[in-house]
Design an enzyme around this catalytic site. Structure first.
Site, PDB file in Angstrom:
ATOM      1  N   PRO A 124       0.788  -1.234   0.000  1.00 20.81           N
ATOM      2  CA  PRO A 124       0.000   0.000   0.000  1.00 20.81           C
ATOM      3  C   PRO A 124       0.819   1.282   0.000  1.00 20.81           C
ATOM      4  CG  PRO A 124      -0.137  -1.119   2.128  1.00 20.81           C
ATOM      5  CD  PRO A 124       0.511  -2.075   1.175  1.00 20.81           C
ATOM      6  N   ASN A 125       0.305   2.231  -0.754  1.00 22.27           N
ATOM      7  CA  ASN A 125       0.827   3.604  -0.863  1.00 22.27           C
ATOM      8  C   ASN A 125       2.123   3.706  -1.663  1.00 22.27           C
ATOM      9  OD1 ASN A 125      -1.272   4.850   0.777  1.00 22.27           O
ATOM     10  ND2 ASN A 125      -0.340   3.731   2.474  1.00 22.27           N
ATOM     11  N   ARG A 154       5.068  10.709  -2.881  1.00 21.07           N
ATOM     12  CA  ARG A 154       4.762  10.498  -1.462  1.00 21.07           C
ATOM     13  C   ARG A 154       5.995  10.831  -0.604  1.00 21.07           C
ATOM     14  NH1 ARG A 154       4.613   4.494   1.276  1.00 21.07           N
ATOM     15  NH2 ARG A 154       3.937   5.157   3.332  1.00 21.07           N
ATOM     16  N   TYR A 177      11.092   8.885   0.965  1.00 19.23           N
ATOM     17  CA  TYR A 177      11.080   7.825  -0.052  1.00 19.23           C
ATOM     18  C   TYR A 177      11.709   8.232  -1.386  1.00 19.23           C
ATOM     19  CZ  TYR A 177       7.832   5.751   3.279  1.00 19.23           C
ATOM     20  OH  TYR A 177       7.273   5.227   4.423  1.00 19.23           O
ATOM     21  N   ASN A 188       8.120  -5.416  -0.728  1.00 19.28           N
ATOM     22  CA  ASN A 188       7.959  -4.305   0.206  1.00 19.28           C
ATOM     23  C   ASN A 188       6.471  -4.230   0.522  1.00 19.28           C
ATOM     24  OD1 ASN A 188       7.754  -1.937   1.612  1.00 19.28           O
ATOM     25  ND2 ASN A 188       8.971  -0.706   0.186  1.00 19.28           N
ATOM     26  N   ALA A 216       3.012  -0.686   5.008  1.00 13.79           N
ATOM     27  CA  ALA A 216       2.545  -0.736   6.402  1.00 13.79           C
ATOM     28  C   ALA A 216       1.986  -2.101   6.802  1.00 13.79           C
ATOM     29  CB  ALA A 216       1.501   0.350   6.636  1.00 13.79           C
ATOM     30  N   GLU A 229      12.396  -9.369   2.167  1.00 11.83           N
ATOM     31  CA  GLU A 229      11.664  -8.181   2.637  1.00 11.83           C
ATOM     32  C   GLU A 229      12.520  -6.940   2.412  1.00 11.83           C
ATOM     33  OE1 GLU A 229      10.548  -8.555   6.774  1.00 11.83           O
ATOM     34  OE2 GLU A 229      10.166  -6.406   6.972  1.00 11.83           O
ATOM     35  N   HIS A 253      12.576  -2.548   2.597  1.00  6.55           N
ATOM     36  CA  HIS A 253      12.001  -1.247   2.945  1.00  6.55           C
ATOM     37  C   HIS A 253      12.929  -0.166   2.428  1.00  6.55           C
ATOM     38  CE1 HIS A 253       9.071  -3.231   5.393  1.00  6.55           C
ATOM     39  NE2 HIS A 253      10.050  -3.966   5.896  1.00  6.55           N
ATOM     40  N   ARG A 310      12.898   5.208  12.522  1.00  7.77           N
ATOM     41  CA  ARG A 310      11.617   5.928  12.470  1.00  7.77           C
ATOM     42  C   ARG A 310      10.761   5.590  13.696  1.00  7.77           C
ATOM     43  NH1 ARG A 310       9.121   5.181   6.682  1.00  7.77           N
ATOM     44  NH2 ARG A 310       7.874   6.933   7.427  1.00  7.77           N
TER      45      ARG A 310
HETATM   46  C1  DQA Z   1       8.146   1.191   4.022  1.00  8.85           C
HETATM   47  C2  DQA Z   1       8.183   1.454   5.522  1.00  8.85           C
HETATM   48  C3  DQA Z   1       6.810   1.229   6.149  1.00  8.85           C
HETATM   49  O1  DQA Z   1       6.872   1.496   7.550  1.00  8.85           O
HETATM   50  C4  DQA Z   1       5.794   2.161   5.536  1.00  8.85           C
HETATM   51  O2  DQA Z   1       4.516   1.913   6.059  1.00  8.85           O
HETATM   52  C5  DQA Z   1       5.784   2.089   4.045  1.00  8.85           C
HETATM   53  C6  DQA Z   1       7.056   1.992   3.337  1.00  8.85           C
HETATM   54  C7  DQA Z   1       9.482   1.536   3.335  1.00  8.85           C
HETATM   55  O3  DQA Z   1       9.649   1.142   2.181  1.00  8.85           O
HETATM   56  O4  DQA Z   1      10.334   2.212   3.934  1.00  8.85           O
HETATM   57  O5  DQA Z   1       4.743   2.194   3.415  1.00  8.85           O
HETATM   58  O6  DQA Z   1       7.907  -0.193   3.817  1.00  8.85           O
END
Ligand code: DQA
Length: 133
Positions: free
Chosen positions: A4-5, A12, A17, A67, A70, A91, A93, A100
């Protein structure tokens, strides 16, 4: 796979990011690794759609770079899906989640994946591909 997102990458929170779109980055990756591996990309904002995709590719693909956004911090269902499939999952990020908010320090996925990369920006996806290769 992106959760998501992450469809909003480039727009964003660029200070966290970066300002590059994922499609631009992915096209470059595909060209770079063209002779070594076939890369596919999937993004969804929906937990069930991510689980469906893990089931779909998780018995035939050689590796999954994921990735989960959240959902990393909330989803027992995605943990179960990763446990259920055979394909190794890395995994990733983009940000260093440990630098954070505390809510980002726990991952339901880390105990069941092959490895974790965080804090290397988009380069983390490439490092994950390299590790699978
Ligand atoms: C993320 C880190 C997560 O905490 C966050 O909710 C994201 C992006 C990252 O790529 O740093 O959506 O996975």
């Amino acid at each position: 796979m992106n959760g998501p997102n992450l469809n909003l990458l480039g727009r964003r929170e660029p200070s966290v990011y970066g300002n590059r779109t994922f499609s631009d980055f992915f096209e470059e990756l595909k060209k770079k690794y063209d002779s070594e591996v076939e890369l596919f990309f999937f993004q969804s904002n929906h937990e069930g759609a991510l689980i469906d995709k893990l089931h779909e590719v998780g018995f035939s693909f050689d590796g999954i770079v994921f990735n989960a956004g959240a959902y990393t911090h909330t989803s027992i269902a995605i943990q179960d899906a990763i446990k259920a499939i055979e394909t190794p999952v890395i995994e990733v990020h983009i940000s260093n989640v440990f630098a954070r908010e505390e809510m980002r320090h726990h991952s339901f996925l880390s105990p069941v994946v092959k490895g974790v990369l965080c804090g290397f920006g988009l380069q983390g996806y490439e490092l994950a591909i390299k590790s699978l290769l």
